[in-house]
Design an enzyme around this catalytic site. Structure first.
Site, short mmCIF file in Angstrom:
data_model
loop_
_atom_site.label_atom_id
_atom_site.label_comp_id
_atom_site.label_asym_id
_atom_site.label_seq_id
_atom_site.Cartn_x
_atom_site.Cartn_y
_atom_site.Cartn_z
N LEU A 227 0.75 -1.13 0.05
CA LEU A 227 -0.10 -0.07 0.08
C LEU A 227 0.83 1.28 0.13
O LEU A 227 1.84 1.43 0.75
CB LEU A 227 -0.94 -0.01 1.15
CG LEU A 227 -2.18 -1.09 1.31
CD1 LEU A 227 -2.71 -1.07 2.64
CD2 LEU A 227 -3.17 -0.60 -0.04
N HIS A 228 0.56 2.06 -0.70
CA HIS A 228 1.11 3.57 -0.96
C HIS A 228 0.19 4.74 -0.74
O HIS A 228 -0.80 4.67 -1.41
CB HIS A 228 2.20 3.53 -2.21
CG HIS A 228 2.95 2.37 -2.41
ND1 HIS A 228 4.18 2.26 -1.43
CD2 HIS A 228 3.01 1.44 -2.95
CE1 HIS A 228 4.81 1.31 -1.92
NE2 HIS A 228 3.97 0.54 -2.74
#
Length: 359
Positions: A227-228
């Site tokens: 996740l970013h």
């Protein structure tokens, strides 16, 4: 499974949803509850007059209330057993015997009966009588350690152990029914939450001869895959294969990284996460998560992080007919999952609402 009769005496999630999976495939499932109902009905719910979780895991069943401590109701139960194909319960050890519905007694009544028990820890061993719940097994089997960031463990919400056990219930019962066609005999089928929690971690539960216990067993590739943050929302990326890594580098304007020998494998990229992740995130902050999802399209496996509510009208969910409208006597109707498996030639019956306690 048309023509297969299932008696569902189980409560909570694993057993009941396993029976709903059988109902999806045409089995006639009768949910038998004590006078107070399945305990799941009493759990907190934001849905007025009903329990959201109960509706979700008990679709497509008829209902019946029986007090198995009462001789008359027990006789009704035993009569049902005589005509049933499958019985599922999750009573703790000794309860079925006290109620007079243990495997030995019911097999004497109906030798073709598939008798499935969902337990916390299995049929034997020092923990056999201990109460087992999804999150208890997550804590016991290492899931919380691997989900969290040491030294702080973390639960995975959404009852993954229960739902995996439910799939094992449906698969185990189906296999036992298939075997019965050959042998003509029923059998005991045991599904435990312990077995479920370890089976779903099979890629981690591998220890070579002479190997130490305290080695890394986390399969997460780390760094790029994960996740970013973006300009608005979070984006999940998976770029483990050479193809997807190259496509990602080109899409974010860092094409030179794709040919850099320092980053030409998943292991190398994981080791270089401290260098690569800041570069990636600096670029991702130029667009929103939804914009990146659209830009990457099918070149890189990715998704903007969404709430579950977004799935009701998501075009892919709608196209696959996964969620549909189900009539309900007190709610009018509700939208929910209709079928978990897609069969082309024999799609199964139309789903209907979980039974109310008054049914």
């Amino acid at each position: 499974m048309s023509g297969i009769g299932v008696l569902d005496l189980s409560a909570y999630i694993a057993g009941p949803y396993g029976c709903s999976l059988l109902a999806d495939q045409g089995a006639d499932v009768i949910k038998i509850e004590p006078p107070g109902g399945d305990n799941l009905r009493a759990y907190p719910s934001t849905l007025e007059r009903e329990n959201r979780a109960f509706l979700g895991v008990n679709r497509s069943k008829r209902g019946m209330v029986l007090d198995l401590k009462n001789d008359r109701d027990r006789d009704i139960m035993l009569d049902l057993v005589g005509h049933a194909d499958v019985l599922v319960h999750n009573f703790r050890p000794g309860v079925a015997e006290r109620l007079g519905i243990d495997h030995e007694r019911l097999t004497a009544i109906n030798p073709r009966l598939i008798y499935c028990v969902v337990s916390g820890y299995g049929e034997g061993g020092p923990l056999r009588a201990k109460a087992g719940y999804d999150q208890v097994l997550q804590a016991m089997t290492g899931m919380c350690v691997l989900q969290g960031k040491p030294p702080v463990p973390e639960l995975t919400y959404g009852s993954p152990v229960d739902y995996y056990a439910a799939a094992l219930v449906a698969a185990g019962v189906a296999s036992a029914l298939y075997e019965r066609e050959r042998s003509g005999q029923g059998q005991y089928v045991g599904v435990s939450l312990l077995r479920s929690a370890l089976a779903m971690q099979s890629a981690r539960v591998v220890q070579a001869e002479g190997e130490a216990h305290d080695i890394a067993r986390d399969m997460r590739s780390g760094g790029i895959t994960g996740l970013h943050p973006t300009a608005d929302g979070y984006l999940y990326l998976s770029a483990n294969t050479p193809r997807f890594w190259t496509a990602l580098c080109k899409a974010i304007g860092l094409a030179s990284l794709a040919d850099d020998p320092r980053y030409d494998s998943v292991r190398k990229r994981a080791a270089a996460a401290a260098e690569l992740v800041p570069m990636l995130r600096a670029v991702l902050m130029r667009r929103t998560a939804l914009e990146w999802e659209a830009l990457l399209e099918d070149s890189v496996p990715s998704s903007a992080v969404r709430p579950i509510e977004a799935m009701f009208d998501h075009p892919q969910v709608v196209s696959e007919d996964i969620v549909g409208s189900i009539a309900h006597p007190t709610l009018g109707s509700y939208r929910g999952v209709t079928r978990a498996i897609k069969f082309q030639r024999t799609p199964g019956p139309e789903p209907f609402a979980a039974p109310s306690l008054e049914d």
